[in-house]
Write an enzyme that holds these catalytic residues in place. Structure first.
Site, PDB file in Angstrom:
ATOM      1  N   TYR A  24      37.829  38.576  52.188  1.00 18.44           N
ATOM      2  CA  TYR A  24      39.135  38.693  51.329  1.00 18.44           C
ATOM      3  C   TYR A  24      37.897  40.736  50.677  1.00 18.44           C
ATOM      4  O   TYR A  24      38.049  40.496  49.544  1.00 18.44           O
ATOM      5  CB  TYR A  24      38.539  38.008  50.590  1.00 18.44           C
ATOM      6  N   ARG A  82      36.305  42.346  45.112  1.00 17.37           N
ATOM      7  CA  ARG A  82      35.959  41.075  44.656  1.00 17.37           C
ATOM      8  C   ARG A  82      35.464  41.111  43.852  1.00 17.37           C
ATOM      9  O   ARG A  82      35.035  40.220  42.786  1.00 17.37           O
ATOM     10  CB  ARG A  82      35.735  40.289  45.497  1.00 17.37           C
ATOM     11  N   TYR A  94      37.154  39.658  40.654  1.00 21.38           N
ATOM     12  CA  TYR A  94      36.611  37.792  39.957  1.00 21.38           C
ATOM     13  C   TYR A  94      34.636  37.358  39.850  1.00 21.38           C
ATOM     14  O   TYR A  94      34.748  37.004  39.935  1.00 21.38           O
ATOM     15  CB  TYR A  94      36.488  37.279  41.417  1.00 21.38           C
ATOM     16  N   CYS A 122      36.951  55.950  39.800  1.00 25.78           N
ATOM     17  CA  CYS A 122      37.369  56.886  38.342  1.00 25.78           C
ATOM     18  C   CYS A 122      37.211  55.322  37.511  1.00 25.78           C
ATOM     19  O   CYS A 122      38.508  55.578  36.871  1.00 25.78           O
ATOM     20  CB  CYS A 122      37.707  57.727  37.876  1.00 25.78           C
ATOM     21  N   GLY A 174      39.508  26.120  51.993  1.00 24.29           N
ATOM     22  CA  GLY A 174      38.900  26.419  50.883  1.00 24.29           C
ATOM     23  C   GLY A 174      37.437  25.783  50.716  1.00 24.29           C
ATOM     24  O   GLY A 174      37.123  26.038  49.613  1.00 24.29           O
ATOM     25  N   GLU A 207      42.972  25.241  57.121  1.00 29.22           N
ATOM     26  CA  GLU A 207      43.149  26.024  56.622  1.00 29.22           C
ATOM     27  C   GLU A 207      41.720  26.820  56.646  1.00 29.22           C
ATOM     28  O   GLU A 207      42.336  27.664  55.560  1.00 29.22           O
ATOM     29  CB  GLU A 207      44.399  26.221  56.346  1.00 29.22           C
ATOM     30  N   PRO A 208      40.434  26.904  57.319  1.00 33.16           N
ATOM     31  CA  PRO A 208      40.109  28.229  56.606  1.00 33.16           C
ATOM     32  C   PRO A 208      39.631  28.976  57.205  1.00 33.16           C
ATOM     33  O   PRO A 208      40.529  29.350  58.184  1.00 33.16           O
ATOM     34  CB  PRO A 208      38.669  27.521  57.507  1.00 33.16           C
ATOM     35  N   GLY A 209      39.421  29.986  56.185  1.00 31.51           N
ATOM     36  CA  GLY A 209      39.803  31.290  56.338  1.00 31.51           C
ATOM     37  C   GLY A 209      38.782  32.258  56.044  1.00 31.51           C
ATOM     38  O   GLY A 209      37.486  32.502  56.755  1.00 31.51           O
ATOM     39  N   ARG A 210      37.800  31.702  54.472  1.00 32.80           N
ATOM     40  CA  ARG A 210      36.032  32.123  54.639  1.00 32.80           C
ATOM     41  C   ARG A 210      35.099  32.236  55.085  1.00 32.80           C
ATOM     42  O   ARG A 210      34.665  32.735  55.430  1.00 32.80           O
ATOM     43  CB  ARG A 210      36.264  31.595  52.782  1.00 32.80           C
TER      44      ARG A 210
HETATM   45  N1  LLP Z   1      45.621  28.162  53.212  1.00 35.73           N
HETATM   46  C1  LLP Z   1      46.078  28.451  52.024  1.00 35.73           C
HETATM   47  C2  LLP Z   1      47.058  27.909  51.738  1.00 35.73           C
HETATM   48  C3  LLP Z   1      45.494  29.302  50.799  1.00 35.73           C
HETATM   49  O1  LLP Z   1      46.429  29.822  50.475  1.00 35.73           O
HETATM   50  C4  LLP Z   1      43.777  30.032  51.448  1.00 35.73           C
HETATM   51  C5  LLP Z   1      43.778  30.551  51.058  1.00 35.73           C
HETATM   52  C6  LLP Z   1      43.130  29.286  52.483  1.00 35.73           C
HETATM   53  C7  LLP Z   1      44.366  28.550  53.155  1.00 35.73           C
HETATM   54  C8  LLP Z   1      42.368  29.967  52.795  1.00 35.73           C
HETATM   55  O2  LLP Z   1      42.012  29.549  52.064  1.00 35.73           O
HETATM   56  P1  LLP Z   1      39.848  29.709  52.543  1.00 35.73           P
HETATM   57  O3  LLP Z   1      38.638  28.831  53.573  1.00 35.73           O
HETATM   58  O4  LLP Z   1      39.865  31.787  52.546  1.00 35.73           O
HETATM   59  O5  LLP Z   1      39.447  29.012  50.452  1.00 35.73           O
HETATM   60  N2  LLP Z   1      41.284  36.575  47.639  1.00 35.73           N
HETATM   61  C9  LLP Z   1      40.206  35.574  46.911  1.00 35.73           C
HETATM   62  C10 LLP Z   1      40.509  34.132  47.846  1.00 35.73           C
HETATM   63  C11 LLP Z   1      41.965  33.520  47.574  1.00 35.73           C
HETATM   64  C12 LLP Z   1      42.460  32.299  48.633  1.00 35.73           C
HETATM   65  C13 LLP Z   1      43.328  31.986  48.632  1.00 35.73           C
HETATM   66  N3  LLP Z   1      43.849  31.265  49.352  1.00 35.73           N
HETATM   67  C14 LLP Z   1      38.769  36.102  46.450  1.00 35.73           C
HETATM   68  O6  LLP Z   1      38.870  36.631  47.636  1.00 35.73           O
HETATM   69  O7  LLP Z   1      37.815  35.247  46.580  1.00 35.73           O
END
Ligand code: LLP
Length: 431
Positions: A390, A330, A334, A361, A248, A290-293
């Site tokens: 994403y 996105r 959002y 379209c 997050g 758990e970093p993704g973004r």
């Molecule tokens: N861990 C869990 C359990 C999660 O549900 C998520 C994201 C993450 C880690 C990674 O979060 P991050 O570090 O990436 O913020 N599609 C949306 C984002 C949805 C995130 C869902 N869960 C977007 O495009 O902004």
């Protein structure tokens, strides 16, 4: 520039990871996703080194593959000593085929089917992040069939509202995820999990939301998690070995967003956790995040070609591009902010405020509104920055538009890791 992997070269072209983006657009055609491998590795290292430094040697970041899930990413994650968060059998499979050591994989999801659970066990997934009582019984059944003991974290909802967009806010009591601490359901889940023969409870997980800039939501969540852990020790005699704080942390998409010092944030969260642990007499747990973004977003960029440019006098300007919501949904979903540039005319005056529209379209197919650009001409290269997270992972074939290729940039080299989809690919599953 919003990130240090961006530059303007002597031709007035946008450079990304030291490469001329206009040349890359010519070489691979558009739309095109670019990925800066060094930036991904740099972000992994910030997490691995600062988590070890501040939380202790047994801390580990898990890359959340939902942000970008392709085989090549798992090679990088393996080499960088990351763990991973996987949310579906498809992600499990991709990671496994990508050569990732599955004992460092954490399997998430609020509705893992029996088939998913069985598949993940067969693939050697190390941990399940169990979301509910139903799932707990299903894991127990599948583990019993194999005569194994499965490591599990229990997902709890700490009741935090981190003030981000509703759809990406997941830690509140009324969330579809996990068991709420506030209602007593989390405690019931712990008690039940401890009574299962083939489940080894390692600790707790929470995830409060995404694109969060402040540290307070994380320290608040950490406080609640540790307090919960201490209560479970007192009430059930079980002390958690692991606490997973989820992902997050925010990312800078536009100039107005703050620059984020991830290491400093981690230090602040660690200080809080240590204080609360010692106040409650708890042994400091192995921490997971758990970093993704924040691992992949600014390592990505999408290049498009400008097509129709139109002015509606007294109303607005549009520039339409050769991609759109199929490769980046996105803004449509959002209203996410992005920085947009004309990659071949970086030094021209930005005196044309326009809406960047996709080719679908559908009126809502926009990438961004009110963007100041030099007045685009057909054939100009439009760059949308910070699209590493994403975008590809949420891409679709809406309007039968093939997904763009992914090209990885590293050390002056460009490498195609995912080819452009063909029309035949889109028909491949039709029988
Ligand atoms: N861990 C869990 C359990 C999660 O549900 C998520 C994201 C993450 C880690 C990674 O979060 P991050 O570090 O990436 O913020 N599609 C949306 C984002 C949805 C995130 C869902 N869960 C977007 O495009 O902004």
């Amino acid at each position: 520039m919003i990130c240090d992997n961006l530059n303007i070269n002597e031709k007035g072209h946008l450079e990304f990871a030291g490469r001329d983006t206009v040349e890359l657009a010519e070489k691979y055609a558009t739309p095109l996703y670019l990925l800066d491998e060094d930036k991904i590795r740099e972000k992994c290292r910030i997490y691995t080194s600062s988590m070890r430094k501040y939380f202790g040697e047994d801390a580990m970041p898990l890359y959340a593959g939902k942000a970008l899930c392709i085989k090549d990413i798992y090679r990088i994650m393996r080499e960088e000593g990351m763990g991973i968060d996987v949310v579906s059998p498809g992600e499990v499979y991709t990671a496994r085929v990508g050569g990732f050591p599955m004992e460092r994989a954490y399997f998430h999801g609020n509705n893992k089917t029996d088939t998913d659970i069985s598949f993940a066990l067969d693939m050697g997934v190390g941990y399940f992040v169990c979301d509910s009582v139903d799932e707990l019984y299903a894991i127990e059944r599948e583990a019993a069939k194999r005569s194994i003991t499965q490591k599990v974290l229990l997902r709890v909802t700490p009741g935090i509202d981190p003030h981000t967009h509703q759809a990406i806010n997941t830690g509140r009591v009324d969330s579809k995820f996990g068991a709420a601490i506030e209602t007593g359901q989390a405690k019931d889940l712990v008690a039940l999990a401890l009574s299962q023969k083939h489940i080894s409870v390692m600790g707790y997980h929470c995830h409060i939301g995404s694109q969060i800039f402040e540290t307070t939501p994380f320290t608040d969540a950490a406080d609640i998690m540790i307090k919960f852990s201490a209560d479970m020790k007192d009430e059930l005699g079980f002390e958690a070995k692991e606490i997973n704080l989820g992902g997050g942390m925010g990312v800078r998409y536009i100039e107005e967003h703050p620059e984020i010092d991830y290491a400093a944030n981690i230090a602040v969260i660690a200080d809080h956790m240590k204080a609360v642990c010692s106040a409650r007499g708890l042994k400091f747990p192995a921490v997971r995040m758990e970093p993704g973004r924040s691992i992949v977003a600014d390592a990505g960029m999408t290049l498009y070609t400008a097509g129709t440019v139109k002015t509606i006098p007294g109303f607005k300007n549009y520039v339409s591009i050769d991609g759109g919501m199929p490769d980046n949904p996105r803004y449509a979903l959002y209203q996410s902010p992005y920085t947009v540039e004309l990659a071949n005319r970086m030094n021209d005056k930005k005196d044309f405020v326009c809406t960047v529209a996709g080719r679908c379209c559908e009126s809502g197919d926009l990438i961004q509104e009110d963007v100041p650009l030099p007045r685009p001409e057909r054939g100009d290269i439009v760059a949308v920055l910070t699209t590493g997270a994403y975008n590809h992972s949420m891409a679709s074939n809406y309007n039968r538009i093939p997904r763009p290729p992914v090209v990885v940039l590293r050390g002056g080299e460009d490498r195609l890791v995912l080819r452009r989809e063909s029309y035949e690919d889109m028909l491949a599953c039709e029988v």
